[in-house]
Scaffold this motif. Structure first.
Motif, PDB file in Angstrom:
ATOM      1  N   HIS A  26       0.813  -1.218   0.000  1.00 43.56           N
ATOM      2  CA  HIS A  26       0.000   0.000   0.000  1.00 43.56           C
ATOM      3  C   HIS A  26       0.849   1.272   0.000  1.00 43.56           C
ATOM      4  O   HIS A  26       0.381   2.319  -0.412  1.00 43.56           O
ATOM      5  CB  HIS A  26      -0.905   0.023   1.235  1.00 43.56           C
ATOM      6  CG  HIS A  26      -1.841  -1.139   1.318  1.00 43.56           C
ATOM      7  ND1 HIS A  26      -3.122  -1.094   0.822  1.00 43.56           N
ATOM      8  CD2 HIS A  26      -1.689  -2.381   1.841  1.00 43.56           C
ATOM      9  CE1 HIS A  26      -3.721  -2.260   1.034  1.00 43.56           C
ATOM     10  NE2 HIS A  26      -2.871  -3.054   1.662  1.00 43.56           N
ATOM     11  N   VAL A  27       2.055   1.165   0.510  1.00 43.36           N
ATOM     12  CA  VAL A  27       2.926   2.340   0.665  1.00 43.36           C
ATOM     13  C   VAL A  27       4.285   2.023   0.056  1.00 43.36           C
ATOM     14  O   VAL A  27       4.830   0.941   0.285  1.00 43.36           O
ATOM     15  CB  VAL A  27       3.109   2.701   2.161  1.00 43.36           C
ATOM     16  CG1 VAL A  27       4.001   3.920   2.320  1.00 43.36           C
ATOM     17  CG2 VAL A  27       1.765   2.925   2.832  1.00 43.36           C
ATOM     18  N   ASN A  28       4.819   2.965  -0.700  1.00 40.59           N
ATOM     19  CA  ASN A  28       6.156   2.785  -1.271  1.00 40.59           C
ATOM     20  C   ASN A  28       7.198   3.074  -0.192  1.00 40.59           C
ATOM     21  O   ASN A  28       7.540   4.215   0.076  1.00 40.59           O
ATOM     22  CB  ASN A  28       6.341   3.729  -2.468  1.00 40.59           C
ATOM     23  CG  ASN A  28       7.674   3.507  -3.158  1.00 40.59           C
ATOM     24  OD1 ASN A  28       8.307   2.457  -2.989  1.00 40.59           O
ATOM     25  ND2 ASN A  28       8.111   4.487  -3.923  1.00 40.59           N
ATOM     26  N   LEU A 294      -8.563   6.844  -0.553  1.00 42.51           N
ATOM     27  CA  LEU A 294      -8.508   5.489  -1.089  1.00 42.51           C
ATOM     28  C   LEU A 294      -7.618   5.451  -2.330  1.00 42.51           C
ATOM     29  O   LEU A 294      -6.741   4.594  -2.466  1.00 42.51           O
ATOM     30  CB  LEU A 294      -9.926   5.026  -1.429  1.00 42.51           C
ATOM     31  CG  LEU A 294     -10.109   3.609  -1.980  1.00 42.51           C
ATOM     32  CD1 LEU A 294      -9.609   2.569  -0.980  1.00 42.51           C
ATOM     33  CD2 LEU A 294     -11.580   3.364  -2.303  1.00 42.51           C
ATOM     34  N   LEU A 295      -7.803   6.409  -3.236  1.00 39.85           N
ATOM     35  CA  LEU A 295      -7.028   6.438  -4.480  1.00 39.85           C
ATOM     36  C   LEU A 295      -5.559   6.764  -4.241  1.00 39.85           C
ATOM     37  O   LEU A 295      -4.695   6.342  -5.010  1.00 39.85           O
ATOM     38  CB  LEU A 295      -7.625   7.474  -5.439  1.00 39.85           C
ATOM     39  CG  LEU A 295      -8.887   7.050  -6.188  1.00 39.85           C
ATOM     40  CD1 LEU A 295      -9.479   8.227  -6.945  1.00 39.85           C
ATOM     41  CD2 LEU A 295      -8.586   5.899  -7.151  1.00 39.85           C
ATOM     42  N   ARG A 296      -5.273   7.509  -3.177  1.00 46.63           N
ATOM     43  CA  ARG A 296      -3.892   7.923  -2.933  1.00 46.63           C
ATOM     44  C   ARG A 296      -2.950   6.731  -2.734  1.00 46.63           C
ATOM     45  O   ARG A 296      -1.738   6.855  -2.868  1.00 46.63           O
ATOM     46  CB  ARG A 296      -3.830   8.857  -1.722  1.00 46.63           C
ATOM     47  CG  ARG A 296      -2.434   9.450  -1.521  1.00 46.63           C
ATOM     48  CD  ARG A 296      -2.341  10.411  -0.367  1.00 46.63           C
ATOM     49  NE  ARG A 296      -2.898  11.699  -0.711  1.00 46.63           N
ATOM     50  CZ  ARG A 296      -3.985  12.230  -0.150  1.00 46.63           C
ATOM     51  NH1 ARG A 296      -4.638  11.564   0.779  1.00 46.63           N
ATOM     52  NH2 ARG A 296      -4.426  13.404  -0.525  1.00 46.63           N
ATOM     53  N   GLN A 297      -3.510   5.572  -2.429  1.00 45.60           N
ATOM     54  CA  GLN A 297      -2.664   4.384  -2.284  1.00 45.60           C
ATOM     55  C   GLN A 297      -1.968   4.025  -3.593  1.00 45.60           C
ATOM     56  O   GLN A 297      -0.910   3.407  -3.582  1.00 45.60           O
ATOM     57  CB  GLN A 297      -3.520   3.190  -1.853  1.00 45.60           C
ATOM     58  CG  GLN A 297      -4.207   3.353  -0.522  1.00 45.60           C
ATOM     59  CD  GLN A 297      -5.081   2.156  -0.210  1.00 45.60           C
ATOM     60  OE1 GLN A 297      -4.645   1.019  -0.314  1.00 45.60           O
ATOM     61  NE2 GLN A 297      -6.321   2.404   0.168  1.00 45.60           N
ATOM     62  N   TRP A 298      -2.570   4.419  -4.728  1.00 49.51           N
ATOM     63  CA  TRP A 298      -2.033   4.000  -6.027  1.00 49.51           C
ATOM     64  C   TRP A 298      -1.598   5.168  -6.909  1.00 49.51           C
ATOM     65  O   TRP A 298      -0.884   4.948  -7.881  1.00 49.51           O
ATOM     66  CB  TRP A 298      -3.091   3.176  -6.772  1.00 49.51           C
ATOM     67  CG  TRP A 298      -3.445   1.919  -6.062  1.00 49.51           C
ATOM     68  CD1 TRP A 298      -2.725   0.747  -6.030  1.00 49.51           C
ATOM     69  CD2 TRP A 298      -4.569   1.694  -5.214  1.00 49.51           C
ATOM     70  NE1 TRP A 298      -3.344  -0.185  -5.242  1.00 49.51           N
ATOM     71  CE2 TRP A 298      -4.482   0.365  -4.719  1.00 49.51           C
ATOM     72  CE3 TRP A 298      -5.668   2.465  -4.835  1.00 49.51           C
ATOM     73  CZ2 TRP A 298      -5.436  -0.182  -3.870  1.00 49.51           C
ATOM     74  CZ3 TRP A 298      -6.615   1.917  -3.982  1.00 49.51           C
ATOM     75  CH2 TRP A 298      -6.495   0.608  -3.516  1.00 49.51           C
ATOM     76  N   THR A 299      -2.007   6.378  -6.596  1.00 50.55           N
ATOM     77  CA  THR A 299      -1.679   7.483  -7.501  1.00 50.55           C
ATOM     78  C   THR A 299      -1.625   8.825  -6.779  1.00 50.55           C
ATOM     79  O   THR A 299      -2.370   9.040  -5.813  1.00 50.55           O
ATOM     80  CB  THR A 299      -2.712   7.583  -8.638  1.00 50.55           C
ATOM     81  OG1 THR A 299      -2.378   8.680  -9.495  1.00 50.55           O
ATOM     82  CG2 THR A 299      -4.116   7.799  -8.099  1.00 50.55           C
ATOM     83  N   PRO A 300      -0.758   9.738  -7.266  1.00 54.22           N
ATOM     84  CA  PRO A 300      -0.735  11.084  -6.701  1.00 54.22           C
ATOM     85  C   PRO A 300      -1.611  12.059  -7.499  1.00 54.22           C
ATOM     86  O   PRO A 300      -1.694  13.220  -7.166  1.00 54.22           O
ATOM     87  CB  PRO A 300       0.745  11.475  -6.844  1.00 54.22           C
ATOM     88  CG  PRO A 300       1.170  10.782  -8.102  1.00 54.22           C
ATOM     89  CD  PRO A 300       0.392   9.501  -8.182  1.00 54.22           C
ATOM     90  N   GLU A 301      -2.271  11.569  -8.578  1.00 52.68           N
ATOM     91  CA  GLU A 301      -3.004  12.480  -9.469  1.00 52.68           C
ATOM     92  C   GLU A 301      -4.311  11.857  -9.949  1.00 52.68           C
ATOM     93  O   GLU A 301      -4.387  10.661 -10.238  1.00 52.68           O
ATOM     94  CB  GLU A 301      -2.140  12.823 -10.696  1.00 52.68           C
ATOM     95  CG  GLU A 301      -2.788  13.795 -11.665  1.00 52.68           C
ATOM     96  CD  GLU A 301      -1.920  14.099 -12.875  1.00 52.68           C
ATOM     97  OE1 GLU A 301      -2.459  14.212 -13.986  1.00 52.68           O
ATOM     98  OE2 GLU A 301      -0.679  14.198 -12.696  1.00 52.68           O
ATOM     99  N   VAL A 302      -5.357  12.690 -10.033  1.00 54.28           N
ATOM    100  CA  VAL A 302      -6.631  12.247 -10.586  1.00 54.28           C
ATOM    101  C   VAL A 302      -7.103  13.243 -11.647  1.00 54.28           C
ATOM    102  O   VAL A 302      -6.720  14.410 -11.623  1.00 54.28           O
ATOM    103  CB  VAL A 302      -7.720  12.110  -9.496  1.00 54.28           C
ATOM    104  CG1 VAL A 302      -7.315  11.096  -8.445  1.00 54.28           C
ATOM    105  CG2 VAL A 302      -8.058  13.448  -8.865  1.00 54.28           C
ATOM    106  N   THR A 303      -7.917  12.740 -12.557  1.00 52.38           N
ATOM    107  CA  THR A 303      -8.578  13.600 -13.538  1.00 52.38           C
ATOM    108  C   THR A 303     -10.079  13.381 -13.421  1.00 52.38           C
ATOM    109  O   THR A 303     -10.561  12.258 -13.575  1.00 52.38           O
ATOM    110  CB  THR A 303      -8.123  13.276 -14.970  1.00 52.38           C
ATOM    111  OG1 THR A 303      -6.717  13.527 -15.085  1.00 52.38           O
ATOM    112  CG2 THR A 303      -8.860  14.143 -15.980  1.00 52.38           C
TER     113      THR A 303
END
Length: 592
Positions: A26-28, A294-303
């Motif tokens: 879940h975390v890098n 929830l999304l922050r687990q996989w990405t730093p950006e959304v559109t």
């Protein structure tokens, strides 16, 4: 703790589990000395403050205060109960634990509700594929949804009957009480019976991020209202906390470092069908803080992909504010009027759609565009209203440098001096500044000095068990004033007297998911080696002196309350006063 699993078994599972490996999904994480660090998955941050200790099998965020064991992490990140997290980790560690009896738990055991939802999803999908689902299949065909998408998203159909699912469940020994707890059926008002919630609807199973069915969305095929009907809130399902298609999209989101957020089921399905596999959907609700975290687990950006209607534009306002508050990089795609992603992709193709995505405005550029459309910028009042609206969004941006850059952009766009805008921003900030304390700050009884001394003392006892007997002789657990710390020290002493030792891990199962668990994790991870006996003596002295000062103060009051004729009583109290004062000095000398 799950009452049917012993503390020894829980400790064994924890010992055999690699906490770094679990959290790294879940975390890098990156190694930093003995520990690993990364960006906290529980709050927004740019600089890593999330630390994992493989040695102590604990994690702690020094930014937001979240912390605990590998069990705590799974519970918080995947919405599991402690028994569920325990069972998952036990299976991975190949440790056998007794199975829980279903008796008395049919309505509340999450595992049983997942099973009930899965049975319903299979039933609905089968109904779609047989003769009953002809009209539903025709609708899907008209919408351009292909057979492989029907299978991939497990799309189904529920017949136009009052008890189709109830009858099917009986053949599988699933009680109606369990279907009711899963939100699949509704209780009748009159005779205590039930009827199916979904009837004559196209059914979209809603899954969590690991693919378990948690609820359903049903589209009416007969014109009945509402057009879309979701499952009610249950212990599994909350539409403000889950995103449609995330289990299928997350690997692509991780790869692209970007998620596309759409509004409808068919939007997401068609996007995936045409190769745009990082798309997810909100479930008939506005974007929430939980969605972003929830999304922050996989990405730093959304559109955000907005439908080409007024409702789509309006829904973006609060969404953009949330994205600013959460410091998530965001862009916005506004589709042509009357279009949604499903129709646009099928008509224009995936490449044309991705051109729009690649040319998306950053979120503040879009806010400026909306302000221009909303207000008459040729008038002073219109321009003032637009500026204030934009500045209110700026206030939600946490990063100071980013705030400055946005203010500069507004100044240029609105032809206003940057200095003037900063003054106005300062006024708005002062007006919005809340009174009182931060709601995230743990409430402690006693002074800060009390808390720090007792916290240090507890840490010393857990790290050096040989001090416990001396502690009990000198002061004892009753000397603790801070409630959270008092509860931990009482439990620690109970375990010590039972087993002859107490470790941090022995306490974790007793405080799973509680405020004490966070406190305990912080004490353990922040403990520093050094002259522990000198520190112990200082802590004992502080506690003793605190109690003596309290008693001395009380004795002084009693002396002052006596009249001149009570000489004997006054002499006795003066001796007590002297003894307490002497004890304080002796305690200090001993601690030096």
């Amino acid at each position: 703790m799950a009452g049917y699993v012993s503390n020894e078994k829980i400790s064994e599972i924890q010992r055999l589990t690699n906490i770094v490996e679990v959290i790294n999904r879940h975390v890098n994480l990156k190694r930093a000395g003995k520990n690993y660090i990364g960006l906290c998955p529980f709050h927004s941050e740019k600089t890593p403050s999330f630390s994992v200790s493989p040695e102590k099998q604990l994690y702690k965020c020094f930014g937001c205060g979240e912390g605990g064991t590998v069990f705590t992490f799974l519970m918080k990140k995947e919405g599991l109960s402690f028994p569920e997290a325990l069972r998952i980790l036990a299976e991975r560690a190949r440790v056998d634990i007794p199975k829980r009896s279903e008796k008395g738990n049919a309505g509340n055991d999450k595992t049983l509700l997942y099973d009930a939802n899965n049975v319903a999803a299979e039933f609905f999908h089968k109904c779609l594929l047989d003769n009953k689902g002809t009209a539903a299949r025709e609708y899907l065909h008209q919408r351009g949804i292909k057979e492989n998408s029907i299978s991939k998203f497990r799309i189904g159909y529920t017949p136009d009957g009052w008890d189709s699912l109830i009858r099917l469940a009986k053949t599988k020994n699933i009680p109606s009480s369990r279907l009711h707890s899963a939100g699949l059926i509704i209780a009748k008002d009159d005779d205590g019976g039930f009827y199916d919630r979904f009837r004559n609807r196209l059914m979209f199973p809603i899954t969590d991020h690991i693919g378990r069915v948690i609820g359903f969305g049903g589209r009416s095929l007969s014109g009945a209202e509402p057009k879309y009907l979701n499952s009610p809130e249950t212990i599994l399902f909350s539409k403000g906390r889950c995103l449609y298609g995330l289990d299928l999209a997350k690997q692509f989101i991780l790869k692209d470092r970007k998620a596309l957020i759409m509004e409808g089921y068919t939007d997401v399905i068609v996007a995936h069908q045409e190769g745009i596999c990082n798309a997810v959907g909100v479930l008939g609700t506005a974007l929430t803080v939980d969605h972003i975290r929830l999304l922050r687990q996989w990405t730093p950006e959304v559109t955000l992909v907005l439908d080409g209607d007024t409702a789509g534009q309006k829904s973006s306002d609060r969404s953009l504010d949330i994205l600013a508050e959460e410091e998530m990089e965001a862009k916005v795609v506004q589709l042509p009027e009357a279009d949604d992603p499903c129709d646009f992709i099928l008509r224009e193709g995936a490449n044309k759609f991705m051109e729009l995505v690649n040319g998306a405005l950053d979120f503040f550029g879009f806010k400026l565009q909306m302000a221009e459309a909303k207000w008459d910028l040729s008038s002073h009042s219109g321009k003032l209203a637009a500026i204030r609206e934009l500045l209110n969004t700026v206030l939600k941006v946490q990063n100071v440098l980013r705030q400055q850059l946005i203010v500069k952009s507004i100044a240029e766009k609105m032809s206003v001096e940057e200095k003037t805008l900063r003054l106005e921003l300062g006024k708005l900030k002062s007006a919005q500044r809340p009174g009182g304390t931060n709601g995230d700050t743990p409430i402690k009884t006693g002074s800060d000095s009390d808390y720090l001394a007792e916290r240090e003392l507890l840490g010393l006892l857990l790290s050096h068990n040989e001090l416990i007997r001396e502690f009990e002789t000198e002061v004892g657990p009753a000397a603790f004033r801070i409630e959270n710390l008092k509860e931990i020290v009482h439990k620690a002493l109970e375990i010590y007297h039972e087993n002859g030792q107490v470790r941090e891990t022995d306490l974790t199962s007793s405080f799973i998911g509680s405020e004490q668990a966070k406190v305990l994790t912080g004490i353990t991870l922040e403990y520093e080696e050094g002259d522990y006996r000198k520190r112990f003596a200082d802590c004992v002295y502080y506690v003793k002196r605190r109690e003596n000062k309290k008693e001395i103060s009380y004795t002084k009051k009693r002396i002052r309350s006596l009249d001149i004729n009570q000489k004997q009583e006054k002499a006795k109290l003066l001796r007590e006063f002297y003894e307490k004062t002497k004890l304080t000095h002796l305690s200090r000398k001993r601690g030096q």
